[in-house]
Structures are given as C-alpha cells and as structure tokens.
Design a protein around this motif. Structure first.
Motif, PDB file in Angstrom:
ATOM      1  N   SER A   4     -33.307  25.928  37.005  1.00  8.08           N
ATOM      2  CA  SER A   4     -32.370  26.400  36.000  1.00  8.08           C
ATOM      3  C   SER A   4     -31.589  25.235  35.395  1.00  8.08           C
ATOM      4  CB  SER A   4     -31.403  27.407  36.622  1.00  8.08           C
ATOM      5  OG  SER A   4     -30.512  27.912  35.657  1.00  8.08           O
ATOM      6  N   ASN A   5     -31.152  24.299  36.250  1.00 11.22           N
ATOM      7  CA  ASN A   5     -30.435  23.121  35.751  1.00 11.22           C
ATOM      8  C   ASN A   5     -31.319  22.257  34.860  1.00 11.22           C
ATOM      9  OD1 ASN A   5     -27.896  23.612  36.838  1.00 11.22           O
ATOM     10  ND2 ASN A   5     -28.342  22.559  38.748  1.00 11.22           N
ATOM     11  N   LEU A   6     -32.580  22.116  35.254  1.00 14.23           N
ATOM     12  CA  LEU A   6     -33.507  21.332  34.438  1.00 14.23           C
ATOM     13  C   LEU A   6     -33.715  21.988  33.079  1.00 14.23           C
ATOM     14  CD1 LEU A   6     -36.219  20.274  37.060  1.00 14.23           C
ATOM     15  CD2 LEU A   6     -34.569  18.789  35.899  1.00 14.23           C
ATOM     16  N   ARG A   7     -33.842  23.315  33.090  1.00 12.30           N
ATOM     17  CA  ARG A   7     -34.013  24.041  31.828  1.00 12.30           C
ATOM     18  C   ARG A   7     -32.774  23.868  30.950  1.00 12.30           C
ATOM     19  NH1 ARG A   7     -34.089  28.868  33.704  1.00 12.30           N
ATOM     20  NH2 ARG A   7     -36.242  28.699  34.443  1.00 12.30           N
ATOM     21  N   GLY A   8     -31.612  23.973  31.569  1.00  7.43           N
ATOM     22  CA  GLY A   8     -30.378  23.811  30.819  1.00  7.43           C
ATOM     23  C   GLY A   8     -30.229  22.407  30.257  1.00  7.43           C
ATOM     24  N   ALA A   9     -30.585  21.412  31.061  1.00 10.34           N
ATOM     25  CA  ALA A   9     -30.499  20.019  30.596  1.00 10.34           C
ATOM     26  C   ALA A   9     -31.441  19.778  29.423  1.00 10.34           C
ATOM     27  CB  ALA A   9     -30.814  19.071  31.749  1.00 10.34           C
ATOM     28  N   MET A  11     -32.541  22.027  27.275  1.00 10.12           N
ATOM     29  CA  MET A  11     -32.008  22.704  26.094  1.00 10.12           C
ATOM     30  C   MET A  11     -30.853  21.920  25.479  1.00 10.12           C
ATOM     31  SD  MET A  11     -32.151  26.708  27.222  1.00 10.12           S
ATOM     32  CE  MET A  11     -33.741  27.540  27.404  1.00 10.12           C
ATOM     33  N   ALA A  12     -30.027  21.312  26.337  1.00  9.52           N
ATOM     34  CA  ALA A  12     -28.918  20.501  25.834  1.00  9.52           C
ATOM     35  C   ALA A  12     -29.443  19.269  25.101  1.00  9.52           C
ATOM     36  CB  ALA A  12     -27.998  20.093  26.976  1.00  9.52           C
ATOM     37  N   LEU A  13     -30.483  18.638  25.647  1.00 13.41           N
ATOM     38  CA  LEU A  13     -31.072  17.471  24.990  1.00 13.41           C
ATOM     39  C   LEU A  13     -31.627  17.838  23.621  1.00 13.41           C
ATOM     40  CD1 LEU A  13     -32.877  15.745  27.989  1.00 13.41           C
ATOM     41  CD2 LEU A  13     -30.899  14.877  26.736  1.00 13.41           C
ATOM     42  N   ILE A  14     -32.275  19.011  23.541  1.00 12.78           N
ATOM     43  CA  ILE A  14     -32.794  19.477  22.252  1.00 12.78           C
ATOM     44  C   ILE A  14     -31.641  19.720  21.281  1.00 12.78           C
ATOM     45  CG2 ILE A  14     -33.978  21.373  21.087  1.00 12.78           C
ATOM     46  CD1 ILE A  14     -35.677  21.695  23.625  1.00 12.78           C
ATOM     47  N   ALA A 227     -28.054  26.476  27.099  1.00 11.69           N
ATOM     48  CA  ALA A 227     -27.981  25.436  28.125  1.00 11.69           C
ATOM     49  C   ALA A 227     -26.893  25.758  29.143  1.00 11.69           C
ATOM     50  CB  ALA A 227     -27.712  24.081  27.479  1.00 11.69           C
ATOM     51  N   TYR A 228     -25.720  26.173  28.670  1.00  9.18           N
ATOM     52  CA  TYR A 228     -24.623  26.478  29.581  1.00  9.18           C
ATOM     53  C   TYR A 228     -24.861  27.768  30.367  1.00  9.18           C
ATOM     54  CZ  TYR A 228     -21.471  22.713  28.283  1.00  9.18           C
ATOM     55  OH  TYR A 228     -20.897  21.475  28.118  1.00  9.18           O
ATOM     56  N   ALA A 231     -27.489  26.298  33.140  1.00  5.49           N
ATOM     57  CA  ALA A 231     -27.160  25.167  34.005  1.00  5.49           C
ATOM     58  C   ALA A 231     -25.658  25.037  34.187  1.00  5.49           C
ATOM     59  CB  ALA A 231     -27.728  23.876  33.410  1.00  5.49           C
ATOM     60  N   GLU A 232     -25.279  24.281  35.203  1.00  8.01           N
ATOM     61  CA  GLU A 232     -23.875  24.008  35.454  1.00  8.01           C
ATOM     62  C   GLU A 232     -23.320  23.088  34.366  1.00  8.01           C
ATOM     63  OE1 GLU A 232     -23.193  23.181  39.869  1.00  8.01           O
ATOM     64  OE2 GLU A 232     -25.357  22.934  39.653  1.00  8.01           O
ATOM     65  N   ALA A 233     -22.027  23.235  34.109  1.00  9.82           N
ATOM     66  CA  ALA A 233     -21.397  22.440  33.052  1.00  9.82           C
ATOM     67  C   ALA A 233     -21.516  20.951  33.330  1.00  9.82           C
ATOM     68  CB  ALA A 233     -19.919  22.834  32.923  1.00  9.82           C
ATOM     69  N   VAL A 234     -21.448  20.560  34.592  1.00 10.00           N
ATOM     70  CA  VAL A 234     -21.512  19.137  34.934  1.00 10.00           C
ATOM     71  C   VAL A 234     -22.886  18.547  34.621  1.00 10.00           C
ATOM     72  CG1 VAL A 234     -22.254  19.473  37.335  1.00 10.00           C
ATOM     73  CG2 VAL A 234     -20.891  17.453  36.715  1.00 10.00           C
ATOM     74  N   ILE A 235     -23.903  19.399  34.519  1.00 13.48           N
ATOM     75  CA  ILE A 235     -25.248  18.950  34.137  1.00 13.48           C
ATOM     76  C   ILE A 235     -25.368  18.845  32.627  1.00 13.48           C
ATOM     77  CG2 ILE A 235     -27.711  19.520  34.201  1.00 13.48           C
ATOM     78  CD1 ILE A 235     -26.625  18.700  36.899  1.00 13.48           C
ATOM     79  N   VAL A 236     -24.810  19.817  31.918  1.00 13.22           N
ATOM     80  CA  VAL A 236     -24.981  19.879  30.468  1.00 13.22           C
ATOM     81  C   VAL A 236     -24.091  18.883  29.742  1.00 13.22           C
ATOM     82  CG1 VAL A 236     -24.788  21.370  28.436  1.00 13.22           C
ATOM     83  CG2 VAL A 236     -25.649  22.303  30.597  1.00 13.22           C
ATOM     84  N   ALA A 237     -22.835  18.768  30.166  1.00  5.25           N
ATOM     85  CA  ALA A 237     -21.859  17.947  29.433  1.00  5.25           C
ATOM     86  C   ALA A 237     -22.315  16.510  29.175  1.00  5.25           C
ATOM     87  CB  ALA A 237     -20.512  17.961  30.168  1.00  5.25           C
TER      88      ALA A 237
END
Length: 318
Positions: A4-9, A11-14, A227-228, A231-237
């Motif tokens: 889930s964190n990898l997916r969120g990261a 999506m954030a990169l995109i 993304a949020y 994934a956890e906020a600390v991963i996305v931010a």
C-alpha cells in the motif's frame, strides 16, 4: 501495508511529475502574459472541475465562514501565493524557484509556534535554522544580484505556509466548502478586476495551454488524494522533492537552463532539513499538531482547492 505504501508513493511521484509539467506551461505562458491573466483564466477553467467534486457534498451548509478573520487572512495569503509563485516561475530558472518554495515546510513549522501553540524542540529548531541557511545559499547564486523573482518566490513560500497553518487552526471547525472555494472566488473577483490593466489577447493555442494547466492541477490533486488514502503521510510527503529532478530535466531540455552548483547545494540543504522535520513529526509525542504532515500538498495558489480539505471532506461523507 508495504504494498500500500509503495502504491501511494508511486501515485505521489506521478502527481508531482504532473505538477512539474503544469509549471512548465506556467513558465512558458509567463514569458508572454501577466500572472494575473494566467491565474484568472486558470481559475475560470477550474471551476467546473471543482464543482463536480463538490456537487455530492452532503455535510456542508452555507458559505458564511465561522472564523471570518482567519478565513480572510488565509484567502489573501493564497491569492498572494498564486501571483507570486506564477511570477517566480516565469522569471527564474525552474530549479531555483522550486528550491526556494521547498522552504515551505520550514516556514510552516516556524509559523505553527505562534499560531497553533506548537512546541518545537531543539532538533526541529536546528533543522529550521539549517534549512533557512540553505535558502540564503540559493538566494546568492554565483554572486548574481537578487531580483524581484527571488523575492516573489520567497513571498510565495511565506504566504503558502501561513495559509497551511491557518487551515490547521480552523479546519476542524470551519466548513470545508468555505475553505475550498473562498481562495478560488477571491482569485476570480480580485484578479478579474485587475485583468483589464494587464490583458493581452490570447491565441487559441495559449488558451488551450491554460486549459492544460487547470486540468493538470486537477488530475495531480486526484493522484495526491489517492496517494494519501493508500500510504502513510510520512511516505507521501517527501515525494514532493522529486519535482527538483523534473525541474532540472525540463529546465535543460525546454528552457536551456542549467542549475548552478550553489543552487543545487542550497536546494539539498533545504530538502534535507525538510525531510528531517517530516520524519520528526511522524514520531509519537514529538509534534502535537503535525502541521507539515497535515498540509498534504505543495504551495497553495488558490487555483485549486487544498488536498487536505478534500480528504477531510471525503472522510466526512463516509
């Protein structure tokens, strides 16, 4: 959780890649038109997109703010951020503009002390000092004189930080629709009134580019929300700093910009201190309000609503 964190990261990169492309169009159009004109038409094109997101809102009432003075200050801050940031992108190299705007987490932490009553320990305090030293490094690139663009980028970082902290202060009590729409309405009315002073006729292809700016900002917002949620906020931010990579690539390929060594050193210092603050806030009992982690977006321009408000609205509708 790892997947889930990898997916969120991802999506954030995109999302931030889309934001960086959005800023390329801003920079290109900024060479032809005033930021007032670009933002006005961008907001105009964004209204239908935002309306579709708000049409299903069942919880919010009228548009009368419960905290009128804080709402007004946040609205003015967002309006200034938009004009200042768009101007900075139009006159400064992309990498240099991003480096200065990356000071936002530092300023959020600093402003959270008087506004939110946040207690900042010596470690986060030192991170702020180091980060601001990085800003000073960026502001003196290869001995070049400082210009209005540098002041505009710094003003955008300060005003965006203030808008973010105000959301943390009143966000639990204020109606989200008020916080979502007031900056956009202010941009439309205030910049619309100023438009006749700076207006230049736009060919259809430039109007299309403004449509792209509105669409890219909207799509990037959807990716950040996803993304949020994953994934956890600390991963996305921290993913926002990937914009520097795109700034270097786009600057070199499109605008023939090569960031100087001093700018890169200053940017590295700013990003390192920002990352440290994010990591400190993610630890229990270190931060009461987590102002940086809860901002959940990049600099706020008032052309589109804040990610954190859309997330809270979605939670409220469930």
């Amino acid at each position: 959780m790892v997947k889930s964190n990898l997916r969120g990261a991802l999506m954030a990169l995109i999302a931030f890649a889309i934001y960086a492309t959005h800023d390329v169009f801003v920079k290109f159009l900024g060479g032809h038109y005033s930021p007032v004109q670009i933002i006005f038409f961008s907001v105009t094109f964004s209204f239908p997109l935002v309306a579709m997101m708000l049409i299903g809102d069942r919880n919010d009432g009228n548009l009368r703010p419960r905290h009128p003075w804080w709402t007004a200050l946040r609205t003015v801050s967002a309006l200034i951020t938009g004009v200042a940031a768009f101007y900075a992108f139009s006159v400064l190299p992309l990498a240099q503009t991003y480096a200065i705007l990356f000071a936002t987490p530092l300023l959020i932490t600093l402003l959270a002390i008087p506004i939110l009553g946040e207690k900042v320990g010596i470690r986060r305090g030192l991170a702020i000092v180091v980060g601001l030293a990085g800003v000073m490094i960026v502001l003196r690139p290869t001995g070049a004189e400082l210009g209005l663009g540098h002041a505009a980028a710094l003003l955008a970082a300060v005003c965006s930080s203030l808008a973010s902290v105000i959301v943390r202060k009143i966000g639990q009590e204020e109606r989200s629709v008020v916080l979502l729409l007031f900056p956009m309405i202010a941009n439309f009315l205030v910049l619309g009134a100023a438009l006749p002073l700076v207006y230049k006729p736009m060919p259809i292809e430039h109007l299309g580019m403004i449509g792209v700016i509105a669409a890219f900002g909207f799509v990037a917002s959807l990716f950040i929300i996803s993304a949020y949620k994953n994934a956890e906020a600390v991963i996305v931010a921290p993913m926002q700093y990937s914009q520097m990579i795109w700034a270097i690539i786009f600057g070199l390929l499109i605008f023939d910009e090569t960031p100087d060594q001093i700018t890169l050193i200053g940017a590295a210092v700013i990003m390192a201190s920002g990352l440290y603050i994010v990591l400190r806030e993610s630890r229990a009992k270190v931060s009461k309000h987590s102002p940086v982690l809860e901002s959940r977006t990049r600099h706020e321009t008032g052309t589109l609503p804040r990610i954190s408000l859309l997330l809270s609205r979605d939670r409220g509708n469930k």
